[in-house]
Each structure stands twice: as structure tokens, then as C-alpha cells.
Design a protein around this motif. Structure first.
Motif, PDB file in Angstrom:
ATOM      1  N   THR A  22       5.651  -5.236   6.390  1.00 28.41           N
ATOM      2  CA  THR A  22       5.419  -5.040   4.955  1.00 28.41           C
ATOM      3  C   THR A  22       5.135  -3.568   4.667  1.00 28.41           C
ATOM      4  OG1 THR A  22       4.624  -7.294   4.806  1.00 28.41           O
ATOM      5  CG2 THR A  22       4.000  -5.821   3.020  1.00 28.41           C
ATOM      6  N   THR A  23       4.449  -2.910   5.591  1.00 27.18           N
ATOM      7  CA  THR A  23       4.176  -1.477   5.433  1.00 27.18           C
ATOM      8  C   THR A  23       5.490  -0.694   5.484  1.00 27.18           C
ATOM      9  OG1 THR A  23       2.066  -1.841   6.550  1.00 27.18           O
ATOM     10  CG2 THR A  23       2.804   0.436   6.342  1.00 27.18           C
ATOM     11  N   GLU A  26       7.460  -1.266   2.310  1.00 25.95           N
ATOM     12  CA  GLU A  26       6.876  -0.488   1.204  1.00 25.95           C
ATOM     13  C   GLU A  26       7.312   0.971   1.280  1.00 25.95           C
ATOM     14  OE1 GLU A  26       5.085  -1.914  -1.094  1.00 25.95           O
ATOM     15  OE2 GLU A  26       3.967  -0.315  -2.115  1.00 25.95           O
ATOM     16  N   ARG A  27       7.247   1.527   2.500  1.00 28.27           N
ATOM     17  CA  ARG A  27       7.568   2.955   2.658  1.00 28.27           C
ATOM     18  C   ARG A  27       9.062   3.210   2.497  1.00 28.27           C
ATOM     19  NH1 ARG A  27       2.320   5.319   2.950  1.00 28.27           N
ATOM     20  NH2 ARG A  27       1.168   3.367   2.927  1.00 28.27           N
ATOM     21  N   ALA A  38       3.472   4.362  -2.819  1.00 31.47           N
ATOM     22  CA  ALA A  38       3.413   3.393  -1.722  1.00 31.47           C
ATOM     23  C   ALA A  38       1.976   2.898  -1.577  1.00 31.47           C
ATOM     24  CB  ALA A  38       3.877   4.041  -0.429  1.00 31.47           C
ATOM     25  N   GLU A  39       1.829   1.604  -1.540  1.00 27.32           N
ATOM     26  CA  GLU A  39       0.494   1.009  -1.408  1.00 27.32           C
ATOM     27  C   GLU A  39       0.300   0.485   0.015  1.00 27.32           C
ATOM     28  OE1 GLU A  39      -1.640   1.148  -3.763  1.00 27.32           O
ATOM     29  OE2 GLU A  39      -0.503   1.367  -5.640  1.00 27.32           O
ATOM     30  N   THR A  46       0.994  -4.204  -2.418  1.00 29.26           N
ATOM     31  CA  THR A  46       2.342  -3.892  -1.925  1.00 29.26           C
ATOM     32  C   THR A  46       3.394  -4.764  -2.604  1.00 29.26           C
ATOM     33  OG1 THR A  46       2.134  -5.495  -0.135  1.00 29.26           O
ATOM     34  CG2 THR A  46       1.557  -3.206   0.385  1.00 29.26           C
ATOM     35  N   THR A  47       4.626  -4.280  -2.545  1.00 31.53           N
ATOM     36  CA  THR A  47       5.747  -5.026  -3.116  1.00 31.53           C
ATOM     37  C   THR A  47       5.998  -6.286  -2.281  1.00 31.53           C
ATOM     38  OG1 THR A  47       6.665  -2.873  -3.602  1.00 31.53           O
ATOM     39  CG2 THR A  47       8.135  -4.744  -3.917  1.00 31.53           C
ATOM     40  N   SER A  50       2.841 -10.032  -2.503  1.00 33.18           N
ATOM     41  CA  SER A  50       2.383 -10.010  -3.892  1.00 33.18           C
ATOM     42  C   SER A  50       1.767 -11.317  -4.376  1.00 33.18           C
ATOM     43  CB  SER A  50       3.548  -9.627  -4.810  1.00 33.18           C
ATOM     44  OG  SER A  50       4.572 -10.583  -4.677  1.00 33.18           O
ATOM     45  N   ASP A  79      11.675  -8.382   3.249  1.00 31.66           N
ATOM     46  CA  ASP A  79      10.476  -8.329   4.097  1.00 31.66           C
ATOM     47  C   ASP A  79      10.148  -9.787   4.405  1.00 31.66           C
ATOM     48  OD1 ASP A  79       8.062  -7.733   5.369  1.00 31.66           O
ATOM     49  OD2 ASP A  79       6.932  -7.766   3.472  1.00 31.66           O
TER      50      ASP A  79
END
Ligand SMILES: Nc1nc2c(ncn2[C@@H]2O[C@H](COP(=O)(O)OP(=O)(O)OP(=O)(O)O)[C@@H](O)[C@H]2O)c(=O)[nH]1
Ligand SMILES: [Mg+2]
Length: 693
Positions: A22-23, A26-27, A38-39, A46-47, A50, A79
């Protein structure tokens, strides 16, 4: 805006839980300009993660889809969750993507879920690569992870990005294809720079391997390479594209997504080298099961597959579709082949996580979302006109963990039912059913985590109070020797009386033969017209055995004699006589209890083998064999279902959450002694409780 088939890529990010999918997702979205900021997973913004349950638990539970526009291409990225409980959301993404990137944690090597997912992709002949992430962590070791990979998969990946240092000394990655470095940024995007002096040699060696991999993709390139000893960058890229589409090499990447490092070169790889829909084929089957490969062609009539269904608070039911041929247009109509009826196609969307963006059409190769088509469900095939051709359904494993539920208050029954229908639509590995025999609603899924999340949603979102318990096992009863009995049903109540006499002989049948009924009366002791009544009575008798009230199986029943009365006999009288004659016969036929035995396949890391084996023998299991492939041991055994009701919990604790299993019903086997006594006692208690209710 619509993207042409040749300008689309579908990528799936998958891998063991917590490896940073997920990271990375996001990136990638941030680097590709799809999101402004970017969260982190921890922030819950994060996208990818959710939904409320993902935000609460900080793990992925549902697949997320988003896209990036790069070099005029639409790159769809999925993802997916890492826990094996949510495999039902990984498979649709595998189905839709033409390339899968598996993530590994550079501290942990190649973990078990990654191995299983890899095998699944191998079975699909899906081109795939590996991203070794968290290189900034103190314990990160790229070479060791790569070596682990080589050992487990017996394959030698081609390094597309290699790390510069690791842990606190991690500086970024080297893009070996484009011969430049990408340095860890303070903030924002990573910066390009020259390859550091002390990495030149390693980078050159990696590039040599890349050139070879590229040359292998194409004969003319190979000739060119042999003659010139080198390839131009564009030749290399083209060779790599071809070879990867053919699955001829495995690209490996390094990075630290959390530091926005190793992300840009990955994005360039997706856009420039990854196979897309134009490189792939899909398969349709006709009504006789014959398979037909079709190219992903926008100029052919529409064919699209519903890969997933989800529910959105605002938009209601959403159907995720992959268009394989032709194009899907908003405000149109299509044939739902699976239901053989026309489906209105309303609004179409492309999405960034849960954010939907309306579009007019989806070309072959693209993935998008259809809203407000209540008739559509996962696995449905949409087509331009009437046809028998449809897509093969998603290949999903069977549930392994079941819990019986009921609403604490009767008034909530319907609401609970509706929720379960929706939950089962959303995740095809989640099932519910009402077992008329045990009188329970049983929900089942891939593990305790998945089932508990559903239960939490029932309690928290639906505000339904539910009671849960371990499901009852569907035991059976049978007989072990021949016997027979006569029974006369006789009643004299005013006007017409009731009269019927039936003599039965019963004998054991082979396991699984279930039931055979013959009328062996010669000479008309019972008229033919009453025989159906006799059979009904026998079947009623068999519905509840004499030992514990479970259904009776594997019995041959012969009607050998009887007697009727010219006025008082009736079908009902013979039914009652036969039911009792059956019961009486069964009592004398040395009845026995049968329990369901499952075929079990357990997947565990080698180090847990001993514990798992001894666990199974404590469960009356019979080990059939074991195989070891790529660091996972596969144990095959037969185990009574009664011992497996909580096995997903047991196995988790034995293997620190890494083991998993499949099971399916195999056969019924007799039980005796203490075990049978306990089953009978429990059945009696259940009956008492039922009659009190
Ligand atoms: N140090 C470091 N930590 C990272 C990196 N990438 C991810 N993490 C951390 O690893 C943890 C798990 O990250 P996720 O992105 O949620 O992993 P995931 O694979 O999506 O997890 P599941 O979806 O639950 O399987 C989080 O705490 C992240 O912050 C990285 O590059 N470096
Ligand atoms: Mg995740």
C-alpha cells in the motif's frame, strides 16, 4: 477520456502481508501525479487502505484500483491485501492485470504468502517481477533477499534497479537499464544523478545481464548483439518488452517506498517495458466447455468480465469490469451472457481508490467501474449480442473457517440476511448458507480474520446483535448388518379406520451408495398403489436415524410383505407403518454413526513441520504424504471434520500466522466408542434445547 488498447497497462501489486504494497502504491500514485500528497498507512489516509476496517486495523482488506497517466499511457494499478484471508480480493486483480509485481521485505526474505502468490501467477503464466523494499531499514539486505528468491524459485532475476547502500546508509537506487542513479529525496520526488563511482562495476555487470535478457526476446536482436556485442537503448527496451511478455525473465527492483525511493524508475518500467493488453490473450469458453483464445482487440464486438463487486456508501453497488474486446460505453446496453438477459449500462467510471471519475467509454484492455447495474455480479460476461461465449469464472479457493451465527433478536433476521448476501457478493471467498439439517446459518471464509471482520461489520455498521458458535457437524447414521421388522399401523376412530402392515428387510450398502428401495412383494400383499406411501415412510424414517437423529445413509430397503384392509387402508396408513418398520429394522441392524472426513492440504514453512504433524495426529488425522517446494512444505492428510472446526485458529498459532490450508469433503467414516457417545449426548442436548425453544 478514453485510452486506446495500446496505451493501457494493468499492473497488480501483491505479496506477503506488511511488505509495503500500500505504501508503494501510494508513492507510485504520488510520483505519477495522480495524487497531490503521499500519505502513510499509519495516518489512515492512503488511497489503498480507505475503508473503515482498513483504517482501523492498518492492513489492507480490499483490492484498490487507481491509475497514473505517464507518457500518454494509462497505467492501472491494483493494490491488494497480503493476508491469505483476503485472497478473494487478490485473484480479481491477478485476473485483470498483465503484469504482477510481488513485494518482498528486504529484512525478511521471501515469505510464505509471496511464495503462494508466485505459484498462483505461475499457474496463470502471468509475467511477474519482484520489488525488494524497505531498503532504508537497518536490517535490510538486498543480496540476501535475492539469494533467498533464487533458492526458493530456482530462477535468477535480472536486476533493473539496484540499491546504493542499505539501512541508515541507504542513498537510493541505480536504474541499470537507463544507466543513472535516483537519489533518496529530502521531500518530493527522487532526483536523478550519476552512478556513484564504487557502483559502476556492479551496474555494468547488471546491465550485461539485461542486454542478454533483451537479446533473448528477439532473434534479430540476438543476431545484432552477437555481431556488435551491444544493443542500443531502444533495442534493449524492445527486447525486454518482448521477453517479459513471454515470461522469459524476472525483473527485480530495489527501493524504499516510504522514502519515495526506487519509485520513479519502477514507473518508467511499467510505462516502457511492462506487457500490456496488446501483448496478452484472454480465454472464452462456449456452452460445451471448449476454450477459445482471443486477443484484446478494440475493433471486435464487446466482451467484458465483471471481476469484482463492491458497495459504496454513496454510489451503491459497483461492478468492476475488465473489457477484453470491443468497447464498453456509458448509457448503452449489453447482453449479460451469464444471465441471458439485457443489461443497461449506466454510468462508467475510472477510479483513484474510492474516488470515482466519470468517463464515457472503456476500450478493450481497460479496467473500470460500472455503477447502478444491480443485475450484474462477479464473473458475469457482458457481450455485444447474444452468444454462448463466456469467460471462465475466477479461480478461488474454498472457505476453510466456518462460524454459525444468528441474530440475537428475531426482528433482525432479515437485515442480517441482506447483509450476508452483500458481503458474499463483495468477496467471493465468503459464503453463507442455511443448513436445514443442523438448523444453523453458517458463514465461512478463508480464516478467522476474514470472518471476524464480517462479524464486526454486522455489529458495528449494521448494529445487529448476533450470537456465534462453532458449527455443528453433519453426522450421518448407517447400519452394519442385515435386519428386518414388521409393523402394523392400526387405528379405529369412529367412521373410517386406518390400517397398514409393512414388513421390511434392510441391508448395508457400500459407502456413498446412499439408498436403494425395492418392492419385493409377490402376490399382492400390498397393492401397487400403496407402495409410494411405503417409500415415503421409509424416507421419513431415514431422515432421522435411531441413534442421534442424523440422516441415515447407505441402506438398501426391501418391502417383502405386508397386509392391507379393503376399507381402512390408505397411503397415509402405509407411510406410518413403513416409517416405524424402518425404525425397528434399524435398531436391530447394528446401527453406527458416520462422520465427515476431509482431505486436508496444509502449507507451512519447513521449521513448523514437526509441530504441524504432531498436531494432526492429535486430531485423529492420517498423513497421506508431503512435498517440499521452494521452502514450503505441503502436507496432505485426511482428518475428521469435527477436529478441523477451529483448525485455522490452531494452525495460525502453531505457525505464527504463516501456515494455511485447503480442505474439501472426502468421505464419511464410522465412529465408535467415546467419540460416538459424545456425539449422541450432544445431539440429545440439542434436541432438548430445541423443544424448549
Ligand atoms: N522503513 C520502511 N518502512 C516501510 C516502507 N514501506 C512500508 N513500510 C512500512 O511497513 C508497514 C506496512 O506497510 P504497508 O504499505 O501497509 O504494507 P502492505 O504490504 O500494504 O500490508 P498489507 O496490505 O496489510 O499486506 C507500514 O508501517 C509502513 O510504513 C519502507 O520503504 N521503509
Ligand atoms: Mg496494504
Amino acid at each position: 477520456m478514453s485510452y486506446a488498447t495500446g496505451s493501457i497497462k494493468n499492473i497488480c501489486v501483491a505479496g506477503h502481508g506488511g511488505t509495503g504494497k500500500t505504501t508503494l502504491f501510494e508513492r507510485l500514485l504520488f510520483a505519477g501525479g495522480a495524487i497531490p500528497k503521499a500519505e502513510t498507512v499509519e495516518s489512515g489516509k492512503t488511497t489503498g487502505d480507505s475503508s473503515p476496517e482498513e483504517i482501523e486495523r492498518k492492513i489492507s482488506i480490499h483490492a484498490a484500483l487507481a491509475h497514473i497517466i505517464r507518457n500518454d499511457q494509462k497505467i492501472n494499478i491494483f493494490d491488494t491485501p497480503g493476508s491469505s484471508d483476503f485472497i478473494g480480493d487478490v485473484i480479481p486483480a491477478f485476473r485483470a492485470a498483465e503484469f504482477a509485481l510481488l513485494t518482498a521485505d528486504a529484512r525478511a526474505g521471501i515469505q510464505i504468502e509471496t511464495i503462494k502468490l508466485w505459484r498462483n501467477l505461475e499457474g496463470r503464466k502471468k509475467p511477474r517481477g519482484i520489488f525488494i523494499g524497505k531498503m532504508d531499514d537497518e536490517r535490510a539486505d538486498f543480496q540476501k533477499t535475492l539469494a533467498d528468491f533464487k533458492e526458493k524459485f530456482k530462477a535468477d532475476p535480472v536486476v533493473l534497479t539496484m540499491p546504493i547502500g542499505s539501512g541508515p546508509g541507504y542513498k537510493g537506487v541505480i536504474d541499470t537499464l537507463n544507466e543513472k542513479a535516483y537519489l533518496v529525496p529530502g521531500e518530493g520526488l527522487e532526483k536523478e544523478g550519476p552512478i556513484p563511482e564504487d557502483y559502476r562495476e556492479a551496474a555494468a555487470a547488471a546491465r550485461e545481464r539485461l542486454i542478454e535478457a533483451a537479446a533473448e526476446g528477439d532473434e534479430t536482436l540476438m543476431e545484432h548483439y552477437i555481431n556488435n556485442g551491444s544493443l542500443s537503448p531502444e533495442e534493449m527496451r524492445l527486447g525486454l518488452v518482448k521477453a517479459l511478455a513471454a515470461g522469459a525473465y524476472i525483473p527485480a527492483f530495489a527501493g524504499a517506498a516510504l522514502k519515495n525511493s526506487g519509485v520513479l524508475p519502477l514507473l518508467d518500467f511499467f510505462a516502457g517495458v511492462c506487457p500490456g493488453p496488446v501483448d496478452a490473450q484472454d480465454v472464452l469458453v462456449d456452452s460445451e466447455g471448449r476454450q477459445r483464445s482471443i486477443p484484446l482487440d478494440p475493433d471486435k464486438p464487446l466482451a467484458a468480465l465483471v471481476i469484482k463487486t463492491s458497495y459504496d456508501q454513496f454510489s451503491g453497488k459497483l461492478s468492476w469490469v475488465k473489457v477484453v474486446s470491443g468497447k464498453l460505453c456509458a448509457d448503452s446496453e449489453a447482453m449479460n451472457v451469464s444471465e441471458n438477459k439485457k443489461e443497461r449500462i449506466g454510468k462508467l467510471y475510472t477510479c483513484q481508490g474510492k474516488k470515482l471519475e466519470e468517463i464515457r467509454e472503456l476500450a478493450a484492455g481497460d479496467v473500470g467501474i460500472l455503477a447502478k447495474s444491480p443485475g450484474l455480479k462477479t464473473n458475469d460476461t457482458l457481450s455485444a449480442g447474444e452468444t454462448a461465449l463466456r469467460f471462465l469464472p475466477l479461480r478461488l479457493p474454498e472457505p476453510v473457517h466456518a462460524v454459525a451465527v444468528n441474530a440475537a433478536q428475531k426482528k433482525d433476521d432479515d437485515k442480517l440476511g441482506e447483509f450476508l448476501v452483500r458481503a458474499a457478493e463483495e468477496d467471493r471467498t465468503f459464503r453463507y448458507s442455511y443448513n436445514t439439517e443442523t438448523k444453523e446459518t453458517v458463514i465461512s471464509g478463508m480464516g478467522e480474520l476474514q470472518v471476524n471482520i464480517i462479524l464486526d461489520r454486522i455489529k458495528q455498521n449494521q448494529k445487529i446483535e448476533v450470537e456465534t458458535h462453532v458449527p455443528r457437524v453433519a453426522y450421518r447414521e448407517t447400519i452394519t448388518k442385515k435386519a428386518g421388522a414388521e409393523y402394523t399401523h392400526k387405528k379405529q376412530t369412529g367412521g373410517h379406520g386406518q390400517y397398514g402392515r409393512v414388513t421390511l428387510e434392510i441391508a448395508p450398502l457400500g459407502r456413498g451408495e446412499n439408498y436403494r428401495f425395492t418392492n419385493a412383494i409377490f402376490g399382492g400383499a400390498i397393492s401397487k398403489g400403496y407402495i409410494p406411501g411405503v417409500e415415503k415412510g421409509v424416507l421419513e424414517g431415514m431422515a432421522n436415524g435411531v441413534m442421534a437423529g442424523y440422516p441415515v445413509v447407505d441402506v438398501e430397503v426391501k418391502v417383502v410383505d405386508g397386509k392391507e384392509h379393503p376399507v381402512d387402508s390408505s397411503e397415509l396408513a402405509f407411510k406410518l407403518a413403513a416409517r416405524n418398520a424402518f425404525r425397528e429394522s434399524m435398531r436391530q441392524a447394528a446401527p453406527s454413526l458416520l462422520e465427515p472426513v476431509m482431505n486436508l492440504t496444509v502449507f507451512v514453512e519447513e521449521k513448523y513441520l514437526g509441530d504441524v504433524m504432531s498436531g494432526l495426529s492429535g486430531k485423529r488425522g492420517r498423513i497421506l504424504g508431503q512435498d517440499s517446494v521452494g521452502g514450503i512444505v505441503e502436507i496432505r492428510a485426511q482428518v475428521p471434520q469435527a477436529e478441523l472446526l477451529r483448525y485455522s485458529i490452531d494452525l495460525r498459532s502453531i505457525t505464527s500466522g504463516t501456515g494455511s490450508f485447503n480442505m474439501e469433503f472426502d468421505h464419511y467414516a464410522p465412529i465408535a466408542g467415546r467419540i460416538a457417545e459424545d456425539v449422541i449426548k450432544a445431539a440429545q442436548a440439542f434436541r432438548v434445547q430445541e423443544s424448549e425453544e
